[in-house]
Design a protein around this motif. Structure first.
Motif, PDB file in Angstrom:
ATOM      1  N   ALA A   1       0.833  -1.197   0.000  1.00 15.63           N
ATOM      2  CA  ALA A   1       0.000   0.000   0.000  1.00 15.63           C
ATOM      3  C   ALA A   1       0.872   1.253   0.000  1.00 15.63           C
ATOM      4  CB  ALA A   1      -0.922  -0.020   1.216  1.00 15.63           C
TER       5      ALA A   1
ATOM      6  N   TRP B   1      -4.584   1.771   1.404  1.00 16.13           N
ATOM      7  CA  TRP B   1      -5.406   2.041   0.237  1.00 16.13           C
ATOM      8  C   TRP B   1      -6.831   1.563   0.478  1.00 16.13           C
ATOM      9  CZ3 TRP B   1      -3.445   4.652  -3.851  1.00 16.13           C
ATOM     10  CH2 TRP B   1      -2.065   4.613  -4.087  1.00 16.13           C
TER      11      TRP B   1
ATOM     12  N   TYR C   1      -9.864   0.432  -1.760  1.00 14.53           N
ATOM     13  CA  TYR C   1     -10.190   0.009  -3.121  1.00 14.53           C
ATOM     14  C   TYR C   1     -11.696   0.132  -3.317  1.00 14.53           C
ATOM     15  CZ  TYR C   1      -5.533  -2.056  -3.840  1.00 14.53           C
ATOM     16  OH  TYR C   1      -4.177  -2.256  -3.984  1.00 14.53           O
TER      17      TYR C   1
ATOM     18  N   ARG D   1      -8.043   2.462  -6.578  1.00 18.25           N
ATOM     19  CA  ARG D   1      -7.633   2.526  -5.175  1.00 18.25           C
ATOM     20  C   ARG D   1      -7.268   3.962  -4.832  1.00 18.25           C
ATOM     21  NH1 ARG D   1      -1.812  -0.559  -4.494  1.00 18.25           N
ATOM     22  NH2 ARG D   1      -0.525   0.834  -5.754  1.00 18.25           N
TER      23      ARG D   1
ATOM     24  N   VAL E   1      -6.782   0.528 -10.974  1.00 24.76           N
ATOM     25  CA  VAL E   1      -6.227  -0.816 -10.832  1.00 24.76           C
ATOM     26  C   VAL E   1      -6.636  -1.673 -12.013  1.00 24.76           C
ATOM     27  CG1 VAL E   1      -6.257  -2.914  -9.404  1.00 24.76           C
ATOM     28  CG2 VAL E   1      -6.191  -0.649  -8.318  1.00 24.76           C
TER      29      VAL E   1
ATOM     30  N   LEU F   1      -6.053  -9.608  -4.603  1.00 21.46           N
ATOM     31  CA  LEU F   1      -7.366  -8.992  -4.679  1.00 21.46           C
ATOM     32  C   LEU F   1      -8.281  -9.840  -5.556  1.00 21.46           C
ATOM     33  CD1 LEU F   1      -9.180  -6.492  -4.068  1.00 21.46           C
ATOM     34  CD2 LEU F   1      -8.327  -5.517  -6.217  1.00 21.46           C
TER      35      LEU F   1
ATOM     36  N   PRO G   1      -2.279  -6.443  -6.091  1.00 22.19           N
ATOM     37  CA  PRO G   1      -2.850  -5.173  -5.645  1.00 22.19           C
ATOM     38  C   PRO G   1      -2.827  -4.066  -6.693  1.00 22.19           C
ATOM     39  CG  PRO G   1      -1.533  -6.125  -3.888  1.00 22.19           C
ATOM     40  CD  PRO G   1      -1.286  -6.960  -5.106  1.00 22.19           C
ATOM     41  N   THR G   2      -2.003  -4.214  -7.725  1.00 22.07           N
ATOM     42  CA  THR G   2      -1.964  -3.206  -8.789  1.00 22.07           C
ATOM     43  C   THR G   2      -2.595  -3.691 -10.085  1.00 22.07           C
ATOM     44  OG1 THR G   2       0.310  -3.919  -9.292  1.00 22.07           O
ATOM     45  CG2 THR G   2       0.041  -1.992  -7.858  1.00 22.07           C
TER      46      THR G   2
END
Length: 386
Positions: A130, A140, A142, A155, A173, A196, A224-225
């Motif tokens: 994060a 973050w 989201y 995010r 994202v 995620l 996460p990205t």
């Protein structure tokens, strides 16, 4: 309280093959009438020192906040604060200790239409990929939402501290998720693997669900990205497919992923999700779809459920039912399935584990399909225990 016991095995991480077809409606609490199906092998996962004790609601729910406008997702943060998304206003509301609500921020580019708008929320703490921590609570937030031409996940840095939280500038994202006025999915959450997950509906085009080249009708798994992890089953973001409109995600103590799903005319589903699994839509709705399709662990007639949010507490599953206007409880260890607070609070959109042995759930009577009463919509709390 009267219960009719329903046979079930402990579900496996391999395939969800237990089916209980619920058709009964009863006063609070209510038990479902179910038909058992073939047994399942024992669940696999890390050994635990003690088996979680199943829980159920104890006593009557109490209101902890009211005045919400089409709330969709309850996000409890590690610092004890709570954020709630509002589908049609695009607002993220912060719950205050006295039960009041304040605006933490508005998510940009949300275009509410039908069932679309600002939907699921998730949180990634600082130190887990994060943002750099400006405060001990940093991380973050989201959000999954409907934009002008697609559904997206963004995010936003969480700013401030409890009682004064805010949202920074959004960072995309994932974009290009099929969108429509219905069947948008929209639930997101971080799994035990730190990745995620997102539920995506078929956007009203049933063929999307079996098309591995489409993001529609899927459960997605990403970094996460927004990148596809190397161990995803199809070399893409797709984790499972053949879904119509899944809107609930939760993990049990063994790390198994569960999802709740809207059916069309006959059966709503509770599914145990496996990597690469095909859950049948549009070729199958409910169990018995044939070879190659994974049957639901539990199914309900659509007038009893329309399940959205899903929570797991002590390996007991709770589903928030919209059309069914109740909280469904499923204990996979015994096969017990029963409904709580039937027709007491109207349409229920989301349910999460609350603090100090409680369960939180939110009504959704202001979404255009309910019958709101003064003060709707509300956030409720109920104690749970053995």
């Amino acid at each position: 309280m009267h219960h009719r016991r329903v046979w079930a095995g402990v579900v496996a991480a391999g395939m969800a093959t237990l089916l209980c077809a619920c058709t009964a409606s009863a006063p609070r609490p209510s038990a479902s009438t179910s038909t058992p199906a073939r047994p399942t092998p024992a669940a696999t996962g890390p050994a635990a020192d003690a088996t979680p004790v199943p829980v159920r609601p104890l006593g009557e729910p109490v209101v902890i906040a009211e005045g919400l406008d089409a709330p969709w997702s309850i996000l409890r943060l590690p610092n004890g604060a709570t954020l709630i998304s509002e589908r049609d206003t695009a607002l993220v509301r912060e719950l205050l200790p006295d039960g009041g609500l304040r605006d933490a921020g508005t998510v940009a580019r949300v275009e509410p239409v039908g069932e679309g708008g600002l939907l699921g929320l998730a949180f990634l703490a600082a130190g887990d990929g994060a943002a750099d921590p400006a405060t001990p609570d940093a991380g973050w937030v989201y959000a999954y939402f409907t934009a002008a031409s697609d559904n997206r996940i963004v995010r936003m840095p969480l700013t401030g501290t409890a009682g004064g939280l805010g949202l920074g500038e959004p960072e995309t994202v994932l974009s290009g998720i099929p969108a429509a006025s219905n069947h948008n999915g929209g639930r997101i959450g971080f799994g035990p693997d730190g990745l995620l997950y997102a539920t995506v509906g078929d956007a009203g085009e049933s063929g999307n669900a079996q098309d591995l080249g489409s993001l529609g009708g899927k459960i997605l798994r990403m970094t996460p990205t927004g990148q596809a992890p190397a161990d995803n089953p199809f070399g893409s973001l797709v984790y499972s497919y053949g879904h119509r409109n899944p809107q609930g995600l939760a993990w049990d103590s063994s790390g198994q992923l569960w999802a709740s799903e809207f059916g069309q005319n006959t059966w709503d589903e509770l599914n145990l999700i496996t990597a690469g699994g095909n859950y049948g839509w549009p070729e199958a709705e409910g169990a018995g779809g044939g070879a190659g399709f994974i049957d639901p662990v539990q199914q309900w007639s659509t007038d009893e459920a329309s399940p959205s949010g899903l929570a797991v507490v002590n390996d007991t599953l709770f589903l928030a039912a919209l059309r069914g206007e109740r909280l469904w409880r499923v204990d996979p260890s015994t096969g017990t399935v029963d409904g709580w607070f039937v027709n007491s609070f109207g349409r229920l959109r989301d349910v999460v584990s609350g603090p100090d042995g409680t369960l939180w759930f939110v009504s959704n009577n202001t979404d255009g399909r309910g019958a709101p009463s003064p003060g709707d919509d509300r956030l409720y709390q109920v104690q749970v225990g053995p």
